[in-house]
Design a protein around this motif. Structure first.
Motif, short mmCIF file in Angstrom:
data_model
loop_
_atom_site.label_atom_id
_atom_site.label_comp_id
_atom_site.label_asym_id
_atom_site.label_seq_id
_atom_site.Cartn_x
_atom_site.Cartn_y
_atom_site.Cartn_z
N ILE A 550 8.92 15.93 1.23
CA ILE A 550 7.14 16.27 0.91
C ILE A 550 6.09 15.20 1.36
CG2 ILE A 550 5.02 16.51 -0.29
CD1 ILE A 550 6.92 18.57 -2.01
N MET A 551 6.52 13.77 0.68
CA MET A 551 5.50 12.73 1.22
C MET A 551 5.77 11.64 2.51
SD MET A 551 4.11 12.51 -1.64
CE MET A 551 3.63 10.06 -2.05
N ALA A 552 6.91 11.79 3.69
CA ALA A 552 7.28 11.67 5.13
C ALA A 552 6.27 10.90 5.16
CB ALA A 552 7.86 12.46 5.20
N PRO A 553 4.87 12.36 5.36
CA PRO A 553 3.62 11.87 6.51
C PRO A 553 2.86 11.28 5.85
CG PRO A 553 3.78 14.28 5.87
CD PRO A 553 5.08 13.79 5.27
N PHE A 554 3.02 10.97 4.17
CA PHE A 554 1.80 10.38 3.78
C PHE A 554 2.39 9.24 4.55
CE2 PHE A 554 1.66 14.07 1.66
CZ PHE A 554 1.00 14.35 0.57
N ALA A 555 0.46 8.52 4.16
CA ALA A 555 -0.11 7.15 4.59
C ALA A 555 0.72 5.99 3.91
CB ALA A 555 -1.40 6.89 3.97
#
Length: 601
Positions: A550-555
């Motif tokens: 889930i967090m992979a594409p976050f800044a």
């Protein structure tokens, strides 16, 4: 409150957080749209109506698709006066006296040093035209200057700070128009319009300003928490209309206001008109349907001026065209009285907290010179602020983990009597002075910090292209490394792999920082007492894996914050667990690798 209820609450909070991450925070890939557009050639109809009569201005029309020209050809369609400031380059079109050609010298499209500067405004006739127009309108008046009118240069060869440009237009019917354009060393133009009535009859006119965008932006953020579209302050209230709603429902009714401002904003860039703040104006956001790309306008019209023969009227409008940096916007709030101008940055519904997070980051940045390090210091500050509360929470968790054997015995003993089981568990909690709900607090505390930091990283230009160390050169973008090519050790770009490149560069793009985040989350979860229900246990065991994807594409900046927060949490939990002599996975790992077998705190 028994342990099962506590775990259920934690599960519900986690599930809601997952949904929020999917529905609100996860950024879709930016999409580029090419649409054929043409020019607005008439002043806003609202201006003529406001001047005291029915509108004589035609609705704006787009030219056919085959009439759309390149940017260079569109710029060459009018004589021009160059703009040269420390922050801006471009030109003023003498045809229409528009500000329609502008680049931001201090910002580049990409990270490479040879990347071109950011283009802000674009002349009419080209795709994705975006420009500012100023003028006068009145009922039943002919010969008023329009987008086709050719102005003459009276003074100035280059528009620069301290070097104004003066233009003149004579309509041949007794009205003479003079426009003086000034610019500062940042992003603010000052446009002073004067009309002199040299005819033999009185006239009534009203000054107007219009920021016009033909079609949607070429590149949009496509994020639920980023505002792009109409923005302004009218009647003391912040007005925001996203492009989708703007195109569907229009920008809303015309609003009477004492001063204020209106504009069109992108994620980082803004074009806004700021009339005299003591004047009574009418502002609106309008969309014109053409059968092709929509025409978006942010307009204002000033009060009507009744001019007897030989009289003249003057109106001054400020025009901001540039990057939405907090210090610059705040300075203009003071210098020209533009109310809430810094709210052109989309701080969100929790603006008070988001602004606070930004100010803290900016404070640390001024002292350390690196926003990544500032994020680390912010994390330490948040942990220190909530240290007493978190300490109580981790103490409660450690005690609960210590009494797990007793809890299991009670569950087995009263497995057929749920009421008695709860009663005995509550008695155990009371004897051991444990509050099961305390374990939820660290998670709940982090949610507003997480949201506000994500908002700051997403919408503030200070974070754009801000480097950390090593491979992180843009804290506002995702980690560029990926496990697919072993973080760059294998010489290929996963995105270029035939058929599955988009998948490898999308869901499977796991950078180094998100993997560190997943590992620290796994260790932090392992230090908490296990859930009583086997199904909940499996869900909690899978959560670090789920959140890694889930967090992979976050800044990258957000991942740095969350990973460092996990490390500090683990350290605090470890110290408390050692103090209460509770088994913990860190001692277990140390014992395993040292060959000492199982270690007990």
């Amino acid at each position: 409150m028994n342990e099962q209820n506590r775990n259920t609450i934690i599960f519900v909070v986690s599930a809601v957080l997952i949904l929020l991450l999917y529905q609100v925070f996860v950024l879709d890939p930016a999409a580029k749209r090419r649409q054929a557009e043409a020019a607005l050639k008439h002043p806003p109809a609202a201006a003529a109506a406001a001047a005291g009569g029915p509108s004589s201005a035609a609705a704006p029309q787009l030219a056919p698709a085959d009439k759309v020209v390149t940017r260079e050809e569109a710029a060459a369609a009018s004589p021009r006066v160059p703009i040269a400031t420390p922050a801006l380059s471009g030109s003023v079109a003498l045809r229409g006296a528009r500000i329609d050609d502008l680049y931001l010298k201090g910002y580049r499209e990409g990270l490479n040093k040879d990347s071109p500067p950011v283009e802000l405004l674009r002349p009419e006739g080209a795709e994705h035209a975006w420009f500012a127009e100023f003028g006068w309108a009145g009922a039943n008046l002919k010969g008023l200057p329009s987008g086709d009118s050719l102005w003459q240069v009276v003074d100035g060869s280059t528009l620069a700070p301290g070097k104004p440009l003066t233009l003149r237009y004579d309509n041949g019917q007794g009205l003479v128009f003079t426009r003086k354009i000034e610019v500062d060393d940042k992003f603010m133009f000052t446009v002073t319009d004067t009309v002199a009535n040299l005819s033999g009859a009185p006239v009534t006119l009203a000054a107007y300003g219009s920021v016009q965008r033909q079609g949607l932006p070429e590149v949009q953020a496509h994020s639920a928490i980023v505002h792009e579209g109409a923005v302004g302050v009218l009647d003391g209230k912040l007005r925001l209309v996203k492009y989708k709603k703007w195109a569907k429902d229009g920008g809303g009714p015309e609003i009477a206001s004492d001063g204020g401002w209106v504009g069109v904003t992108d994620k980082y860039w803004l074009a806004a008109l700021i009339p005299g703040q003591s004047e009574k104006i009418k502002g609106d956001f309008r969309v014109t349907k053409t059968g092709g790309p929509d025409i978006f306008e942010a307009n204002f019209v000033g009060p009507a001026h009744h001019l007897e023969p030989g009289k003249q009227a003057t109106e001054t409008t400020h025009f901001f065209a540039g990057a939405k940096t907090v210090p610059v916007l705040t300075a203009y709030e003071t210098s020209i009285g533009a109310r809430r101008f810094s709210d052109a940055i989309d701080w969100g519904n929790f603006w008070f907290f988001t602004k606070l997070i930004f100010r803290v980051l900016e404070f640390f940045y001024r002292h350390v010179g690196n926003f990544g390090v500032a994020i680390l210091l912010l994390t330490v500050s948040v942990k220190a602020l909530f240290f007493p509360l978190a300490n109580k929470s981790y103490e409660s968790l450690s005690k609960m983990k210590k009494i797990q054997p007793q809890m299991e015995e009670l569950r087995k003993k009263y497995k057929d009597d749920a009421a008695k089981q709860q009663q005995e568990l509550m008695g155990l909690y009371q004897r051991e002075k444990i509050n099961p709900m305390m374990g939820c607090l660290p998670m709940l505390i982090q949610i507003p910090v997480f949201y506000s930091l994500y908002k700051v990283l997403t919408v503030t230009i200070e974070m754009r292209h801000a480097p950390f160390f090593g491979w992180i050169q843009d804290l506002s973008a995702r980690d560029p490394t990926t496990i697919v090519n072993l973080f760059g050790l294998l010489p290929f770009d996963p995105a270029t792999v035939p058929m599955i490149g988009s998948f490898l560069n999308g869901p499977l793009h796991l950078g180094a920082w998100v993997i560190l985040y997943g590992l620290t989350m796994f260790l932090s979860t392992a230090m908490n007492p296990p859930a009583g229900d086997p199904t909940q246990q499996r869900i909690f065991q899978l959560m670090p894996v789920m959140f890694t994807f889930i967090m992979a594409p976050f800044a990258a900046g957000l991942l740095i914050y969350w990973t460092w927060n996990n490390v500090l949490t683990i350290a605090q939990q470890y110290v408390i667990m050692r103090r209460f002599k509770v088994d913990n996975p860190i001692d277990g790992l140390i014992a395993r690798f040292s060959g000492r077998g199982k270690a007990v705190g």
